[in-house]
Design a protein around this motif. Structure first.
Motif, PDB file in Angstrom:
ATOM      1  N   ASP A 108       0.810  -1.219   0.000  1.00 41.97           N
ATOM      2  CA  ASP A 108       0.000   0.000   0.000  1.00 41.97           C
ATOM      3  C   ASP A 108       0.845   1.272   0.000  1.00 41.97           C
ATOM      4  O   ASP A 108       0.345   2.348  -0.282  1.00 41.97           O
ATOM      5  CB  ASP A 108      -0.908   0.032   1.240  1.00 41.97           C
ATOM      6  N   GLY A 109       2.116   1.140   0.324  1.00 40.00           N
ATOM      7  CA  GLY A 109       2.946   2.322   0.499  1.00 40.00           C
ATOM      8  C   GLY A 109       2.889   2.765   1.952  1.00 40.00           C
ATOM      9  O   GLY A 109       1.837   2.721   2.587  1.00 40.00           O
ATOM     10  N   VAL A 110       4.038   3.159   2.497  1.00 45.49           N
ATOM     11  CA  VAL A 110       4.103   3.492   3.918  1.00 45.49           C
ATOM     12  C   VAL A 110       3.193   4.662   4.259  1.00 45.49           C
ATOM     13  O   VAL A 110       2.486   4.656   5.266  1.00 45.49           O
ATOM     14  CB  VAL A 110       5.563   3.793   4.331  1.00 45.49           C
ATOM     15  N   ARG A 111       3.199   5.698   3.417  1.00 37.82           N
ATOM     16  CA  ARG A 111       2.380   6.882   3.710  1.00 37.82           C
ATOM     17  C   ARG A 111       0.899   6.519   3.792  1.00 37.82           C
ATOM     18  O   ARG A 111       0.194   6.931   4.714  1.00 37.82           O
ATOM     19  CB  ARG A 111       2.609   7.959   2.648  1.00 37.82           C
ATOM     20  N   ARG A 112       0.403   5.775   2.816  1.00 35.86           N
ATOM     21  CA  ARG A 112      -1.006   5.387   2.814  1.00 35.86           C
ATOM     22  C   ARG A 112      -1.301   4.471   4.003  1.00 35.86           C
ATOM     23  O   ARG A 112      -2.343   4.609   4.664  1.00 35.86           O
ATOM     24  CB  ARG A 112      -1.356   4.694   1.501  1.00 35.86           C
ATOM     25  N   LEU A 174       3.838   1.849  15.463  1.00 32.12           N
ATOM     26  CA  LEU A 174       3.120   2.571  14.414  1.00 32.12           C
ATOM     27  C   LEU A 174       2.887   4.027  14.814  1.00 32.12           C
ATOM     28  O   LEU A 174       3.030   4.937  13.991  1.00 32.12           O
ATOM     29  CB  LEU A 174       1.784   1.881  14.121  1.00 32.12           C
ATOM     30  N   GLU A 175       2.525   4.250  16.084  1.00 30.94           N
ATOM     31  CA  GLU A 175       2.308   5.620  16.552  1.00 30.94           C
ATOM     32  C   GLU A 175       3.604   6.428  16.484  1.00 30.94           C
ATOM     33  O   GLU A 175       3.598   7.607  16.112  1.00 30.94           O
ATOM     34  CB  GLU A 175       1.780   5.599  17.985  1.00 30.94           C
ATOM     35  N   THR A 176       4.715   5.801  16.824  1.00 29.65           N
ATOM     36  CA  THR A 176       6.013   6.476  16.760  1.00 29.65           C
ATOM     37  C   THR A 176       6.365   6.817  15.320  1.00 29.65           C
ATOM     38  O   THR A 176       6.886   7.894  15.023  1.00 29.65           O
ATOM     39  CB  THR A 176       7.108   5.585  17.373  1.00 29.65           C
ATOM     40  N   MET A 177       6.047   5.917  14.397  1.00 32.44           N
ATOM     41  CA  MET A 177       6.336   6.152  12.988  1.00 32.44           C
ATOM     42  C   MET A 177       5.526   7.323  12.452  1.00 32.44           C
ATOM     43  O   MET A 177       6.012   8.086  11.608  1.00 32.44           O
ATOM     44  CB  MET A 177       6.030   4.884  12.180  1.00 32.44           C
ATOM     45  N   CYS A 178       4.303   7.489  12.948  1.00 28.78           N
ATOM     46  CA  CYS A 178       3.457   8.606  12.484  1.00 28.78           C
ATOM     47  C   CYS A 178       4.098   9.950  12.790  1.00 28.78           C
ATOM     48  O   CYS A 178       3.873  10.935  12.079  1.00 28.78           O
ATOM     49  CB  CYS A 178       2.074   8.527  13.126  1.00 28.78           C
ATOM     50  N   ALA A 179       4.888  10.016  13.855  1.00 32.37           N
ATOM     51  CA  ALA A 179       5.541  11.259  14.246  1.00 32.37           C
ATOM     52  C   ALA A 179       6.955  11.376  13.678  1.00 32.37           C
ATOM     53  O   ALA A 179       7.622  12.397  13.875  1.00 32.37           O
ATOM     54  CB  ALA A 179       5.596  11.360  15.771  1.00 32.37           C
ATOM     55  N   ASP A 180       7.397  10.354  12.967  1.00 35.92           N
ATOM     56  CA  ASP A 180       8.751  10.335  12.420  1.00 35.92           C
ATOM     57  C   ASP A 180       8.774  11.034  11.067  1.00 35.92           C
ATOM     58  O   ASP A 180       7.834  10.920  10.287  1.00 35.92           O
ATOM     59  CB  ASP A 180       9.236   8.885  12.276  1.00 35.92           C
ATOM     60  N   ARG A 181       9.842  11.756  10.776  1.00 34.47           N
ATOM     61  CA  ARG A 181       9.900  12.484   9.497  1.00 34.47           C
ATOM     62  C   ARG A 181      10.169  11.550   8.324  1.00 34.47           C
ATOM     63  O   ARG A 181       9.922  11.911   7.174  1.00 34.47           O
ATOM     64  CB  ARG A 181      10.983  13.569   9.559  1.00 34.47           C
ATOM     65  N   HIS A 182      10.667  10.377   8.607  1.00 35.89           N
ATOM     66  CA  HIS A 182      10.926   9.416   7.534  1.00 35.89           C
ATOM     67  C   HIS A 182       9.626   8.698   7.169  1.00 35.89           C
ATOM     68  O   HIS A 182       8.763   8.500   8.007  1.00 35.89           O
ATOM     69  CB  HIS A 182      11.967   8.387   7.965  1.00 35.89           C
ATOM     70  N   LEU A 188      10.044   2.047   9.238  1.00 27.62           N
ATOM     71  CA  LEU A 188       8.849   1.515   9.879  1.00 27.62           C
ATOM     72  C   LEU A 188       9.147   0.174  10.540  1.00 27.62           C
ATOM     73  O   LEU A 188       8.793  -0.056  11.700  1.00 27.62           O
ATOM     74  CB  LEU A 188       7.730   1.366   8.844  1.00 27.62           C
ATOM     75  N   VAL A 189       9.805  -0.706   9.804  1.00 29.32           N
ATOM     76  CA  VAL A 189      10.168  -2.019  10.355  1.00 29.32           C
ATOM     77  C   VAL A 189      11.090  -1.852  11.555  1.00 29.32           C
ATOM     78  O   VAL A 189      10.934  -2.529  12.579  1.00 29.32           O
ATOM     79  CB  VAL A 189      10.826  -2.903   9.270  1.00 29.32           C
ATOM     80  N   GLU A 190      12.037  -0.931  11.445  1.00 31.89           N
ATOM     81  CA  GLU A 190      12.992  -0.694  12.525  1.00 31.89           C
ATOM     82  C   GLU A 190      12.283  -0.263  13.816  1.00 31.89           C
ATOM     83  O   GLU A 190      12.593  -0.757  14.908  1.00 31.89           O
ATOM     84  CB  GLU A 190      13.990   0.389  12.094  1.00 31.89           C
ATOM     85  N   LEU A 191      11.328   0.643  13.697  1.00 31.87           N
ATOM     86  CA  LEU A 191      10.632   1.147  14.886  1.00 31.87           C
ATOM     87  C   LEU A 191       9.743   0.080  15.515  1.00 31.87           C
ATOM     88  O   LEU A 191       9.692  -0.053  16.741  1.00 31.87           O
ATOM     89  CB  LEU A 191       9.808   2.385  14.524  1.00 31.87           C
ATOM     90  N   VAL A 192       9.023  -0.668  14.691  1.00 33.36           N
ATOM     91  CA  VAL A 192       8.179  -1.736  15.225  1.00 33.36           C
ATOM     92  C   VAL A 192       9.044  -2.812  15.869  1.00 33.36           C
ATOM     93  O   VAL A 192       8.726  -3.325  16.955  1.00 33.36           O
ATOM     94  CB  VAL A 192       7.294  -2.340  14.112  1.00 33.36           C
ATOM     95  N   GLU A 193      10.155  -3.143  15.235  1.00 32.02           N
ATOM     96  CA  GLU A 193      11.076  -4.144  15.770  1.00 32.02           C
ATOM     97  C   GLU A 193      11.636  -3.691  17.116  1.00 32.02           C
ATOM     98  O   GLU A 193      11.712  -4.471  18.078  1.00 32.02           O
ATOM     99  CB  GLU A 193      12.207  -4.377  14.766  1.00 32.02           C
ATOM    100  N   GLU A 194      12.015  -2.414  17.202  1.00 31.98           N
ATOM    101  CA  GLU A 194      12.560  -1.882  18.446  1.00 31.98           C
ATOM    102  C   GLU A 194      11.511  -1.925  19.564  1.00 31.98           C
ATOM    103  O   GLU A 194      11.809  -2.296  20.707  1.00 31.98           O
ATOM    104  CB  GLU A 194      13.032  -0.437  18.246  1.00 31.98           C
TER     105      GLU A 194
END
Length: 214
Positions: A108-112, A174-182, A188-194
């Motif tokens: 779907d694409g990360v943004r979507r 996922l919530e952390t990724m929403c606030a990430d500039r990347h 995304l995988v890195e943050l969920v994994e962490e």
């Protein structure tokens, strides 16, 4: 000589394509106009079907909005079931969740992907429905983990605790990724994994025989 036909298969594939088109059309409208401002008539019109036909696929627009989440649930469960039977539960479930993230966000694409998550979280009606869906999925994962470990989840809380912690970590990632500039898949995988690794830091890979401790 008669030519073999596959009318049943063709019908099934057509129904699947229509269902997928309704989901995509609905999500596009929800993201553009807002969930409350979007009508079933508008979703049906985007796919060139009647509102009556819409109800052959979905009970309402909430089901359309949450359909992707249900698909993600199936991806995790199927990925978990496909893991080696002797693989430790933490390793197997962690790998299944990360596999789901890679497949869904790359498709779907990360943004979507993130915009859909945000839409659900900010819409009260969808958030409530999503919580019910998530609870049902956690129960299915708990049953699968318990079966893999040969334990009774009614007497042994470890499968339920493990699933709850990893699902909570997924949400936090996922919530952390929403606030990430990347906005790339690897981040995304890195943050969920962490988040998963932090949440499960005290859980050993292999469990002991005592059901009241890891």
């Amino acid at each position: 000589m008669s030519v073999p036909t596959d009318h049943g298969g063709l019908r099934a594939r057509k129904k699947q394509r229509t269902r997928a088109a309704l989901i995509d059309a609905g999500l596009d409208l929800f993201l553009a106009k807002g969930y409350d401002a979007t009508t079933i008539d508008e979703i049906a019109a985007e796919v060139e079907i009647s509102p009556r036909t819409f109800f052959r696929y979905f009970a309402g627009k909430e089901d359309v909005a949450l359909a992707k989440g249900a698909e993600l649930d199936d991806l995790v469960l199927n990925a978990l079931a496909a893991r080696p039977a002797d693989e430790p539960p933490l390793v197997a479930l962690r790998a299944a969740v990360l596999d789901m993230i890679r497949k869904s966000a790359s498709g779907d694409g990360v943004r979507r992907f993130l915009r859909i998550q945000h839409l659900i979280n900010k819409t009260p009606a969808l958030l409530a429905g999503n919580l019910r869906r998530a609870a049902g999925n956690e129960e299915r994962l708990t049953v699968e983990i318990a079966a893999r470990q040969g334990v009774d989840p009614a007497r042994d809380m470890r499968p339920r605790v493990l699933v709850g912690m990893i699902c909570a970590a997924l949400r936090i990632g996922l919530e952390t990724m929403c606030a990430d500039r990347h906005r790339d898949l690897s981040r995304l995988v890195e943050l969920v994994e962490e988040a998963i690794d932090l949440a499960t830091a005290g859980i050993p890979r292999r469990w002991g025989d005592e059901p009241h401790q890891w």
